[in-house]
Design a protein around this motif. Structure first.
Motif, mmCIF file in Angstrom:
data_model
loop_
_atom_site.group_PDB
_atom_site.id
_atom_site.type_symbol
_atom_site.label_atom_id
_atom_site.label_comp_id
_atom_site.label_asym_id
_atom_site.label_seq_id
_atom_site.Cartn_x
_atom_site.Cartn_y
_atom_site.Cartn_z
ATOM 1 N N THR A 190 13.564 1.572 0.954
ATOM 2 C CA THR A 190 14.720 1.047 1.687
ATOM 3 C C THR A 190 15.106 -0.330 1.163
ATOM 4 O O THR A 190 16.290 -0.618 0.939
ATOM 5 N N TRP A 191 14.101 -1.193 0.974
ATOM 6 C CA TRP A 191 14.363 -2.528 0.447
ATOM 7 C C TRP A 191 14.926 -2.478 -0.973
ATOM 8 O O TRP A 191 15.806 -3.292 -1.326
ATOM 9 N N ALA A 192 14.426 -1.576 -1.789
ATOM 10 C CA ALA A 192 14.925 -1.461 -3.161
ATOM 11 C C ALA A 192 16.410 -1.114 -3.174
ATOM 12 O O ALA A 192 17.179 -1.617 -4.014
ATOM 13 N N GLU A 193 16.830 -0.277 -2.221
ATOM 14 C CA GLU A 193 18.253 0.037 -2.120
ATOM 15 C C GLU A 193 19.049 -1.175 -1.654
ATOM 16 O O GLU A 193 20.142 -1.458 -2.169
ATOM 17 N N LEU A 194 18.516 -1.907 -0.678
ATOM 18 C CA LEU A 194 19.229 -3.068 -0.149
ATOM 19 C C LEU A 194 19.381 -4.170 -1.190
ATOM 20 O O LEU A 194 20.405 -4.867 -1.232
ATOM 21 N N ASP A 211 0.859 -1.188 0.000
ATOM 22 C CA ASP A 211 0.000 0.000 0.000
ATOM 23 C C ASP A 211 0.893 1.235 0.000
ATOM 24 O O ASP A 211 2.122 1.139 0.072
ATOM 25 N N SER A 212 0.281 2.409 -0.086
ATOM 26 C CA SER A 212 1.051 3.652 -0.150
ATOM 27 C C SER A 212 1.808 3.921 1.141
ATOM 28 O O SER A 212 2.854 4.577 1.136
ATOM 29 N N GLY A 213 1.302 3.417 2.264
ATOM 30 C CA GLY A 213 1.961 3.639 3.532
ATOM 31 C C GLY A 213 3.279 2.913 3.682
ATOM 32 O O GLY A 213 4.076 3.249 4.556
ATOM 33 N N ARG A 214 3.530 1.912 2.862
ATOM 34 C CA ARG A 214 4.761 1.142 2.952
ATOM 35 C C ARG A 214 5.744 1.481 1.828
ATOM 36 O O ARG A 214 6.718 0.778 1.616
ATOM 37 N N VAL A 215 5.496 2.605 1.126
ATOM 38 C CA VAL A 215 6.380 2.993 0.031
ATOM 39 C C VAL A 215 7.778 3.309 0.540
ATOM 40 O O VAL A 215 8.780 2.898 -0.057
ATOM 41 N N ARG A 216 7.866 4.043 1.649
ATOM 42 C CA ARG A 216 9.198 4.379 2.176
ATOM 43 C C ARG A 216 9.953 3.121 2.568
ATOM 44 O O ARG A 216 11.160 3.005 2.334
#
Length: 319
Positions: A184-188, A175-180
């Motif tokens: 972080t995961w995309a960077e990891l 959901d939109s609330g877990r975008v941040r």
């Protein structure tokens, strides 16, 4: 003649997660301070520590899981006992912060219980809070003292990278609330992101079209969240992503709440693996074949030692 004052660490644990308490104590090389506790006939709790705590640097562990209100009140009683027995500094260890989902008002006449819990901890005697992966990071501001907000994502990501080396990942925010969190995961994982626009449809609250924004076809999708409670999001997201052409779906979260029949629901949804930590105890009845549980004790023990030594814990925030 001036006496030499020696710092003294004391470790305390409530009754909610004895396995984690033993693991942290073993990592630190200390013992859990013995205590006498019982429940009166009318349900009131009593706690008394069996050793002097005067002048100690006290670290008090409790994971507020089911029955959440019982464990929260026991935690508050322990803090009050330490304060009144003249502990020098009291650090509250909350691997899973209770009532964290109620961190703002959506409508009138609603409580902000995440703030209420912080106020109760402070009143009971907490000088410092140590927790893992709050529902929203701004919750740190509810407590006026220091808050060590530790992160489990690097540990979880290391497991995913080692087990699925070479895979074409897409990190999916449910959901939109877990975008941040997904960023972080995309960077990891050094991977692109996708987002499911309507989480409420995944949880069956409303009928509608599940819209996935991002490239998931032919990719290993990693659905990320802070906790898994009923399992509705995991099952809904897995089925949706597989229907959109994902090769496999894995889910990662920090807190394994797993209420009711969540384990059974997740086991039958087609998810490849669910990677969680043991911030809360996971009974056998909630476990399922795809479940992987990573230990959180080493991270917590390192943070406790750093606080006791008055050393920097900044590096632990990203571990």
């Amino acid at each position: 003649m001036t006496a030499t004052v020696t710092k003294r660490m004391m470790f305390f644990s409530g009754g909610s997660h004895p396995v984690l308490a033993q693991e942290i104590a073993a990592e630190l090389g200390v013992s859990i301070t013995p205590q006498t506790e019982h429940t009166f006939a009318n349900g009131e709790s009593f706690v008394r520590f069996d050793r002097s705590v005067r002048g100690s640097d006290a670290f008090v562990l409790q994971t507020e899981t089911r029955p959440i209100n019982t464990w929260l009140l026991q935690h508050l009683i322990m803090l009050d006992a330490l304060k009144r027995a003249s502990a020098k500094r009291i650090t509250v260890l909350l691997p899973f912060y209770p009532y964290s989902r109620q961190d703002k008002k959506h409508y009138g006449r609603e409580p902000i219980t995440a703030r209420l819990v912080a106020d109760m901890l402070a009143t009971a005697g907490a000088d410092r809070i140590m927790t893992v992966d709050l529902h929203t990071a701004q919750g740190q501001g509810f407590f006026d003292g220091p808050v060590d907000h530790l992160r489990a994502q690097p540990m979880l990501a290391e497991h995913v990278l080692s087990r699925y080396a070479g895979a074409d990942f897409t990190v999916v925010a449910p959901d939109s609330g877990r975008v941040r969190l997904a960023e972080t995961w995309a960077e990891l994982l050094n991977a692109p992101m996708a987002i499911i626009q309507r989480r409420d449809t995944l949880e069956g609250e409303h009928k509608g079209i599940h819209t996935v924004v991002g490239d998931v076809e032919g990719r290993l999708c990693v659905v990320v969240d802070d906790m898994i409670d009923t399992g509705a999001t995991v099952t809904g997201a897995t089925k949706l992503l597989l229907s959109e052409g994902a090769t496999e779906v894995i889910t990662t979260a920090t807190h394994a709440v797993l209420s009711g029949d969540a384990g059974q629901r997740i086991a039958a949804c087609g998810v490849k693996e669910v990677v969680l930590t043991d911030t809360v105890p996971i009974p056998d009845s909630s476990r399922f074949p795809q479940l992987t549980v990573l230990p959180i004790a080493p991270l917590l023990a390192d943070a406790i030692q750093a606080v006791f030594d008055d050393a920097s814990v900044e590096g632990l925030f990203e571990r």
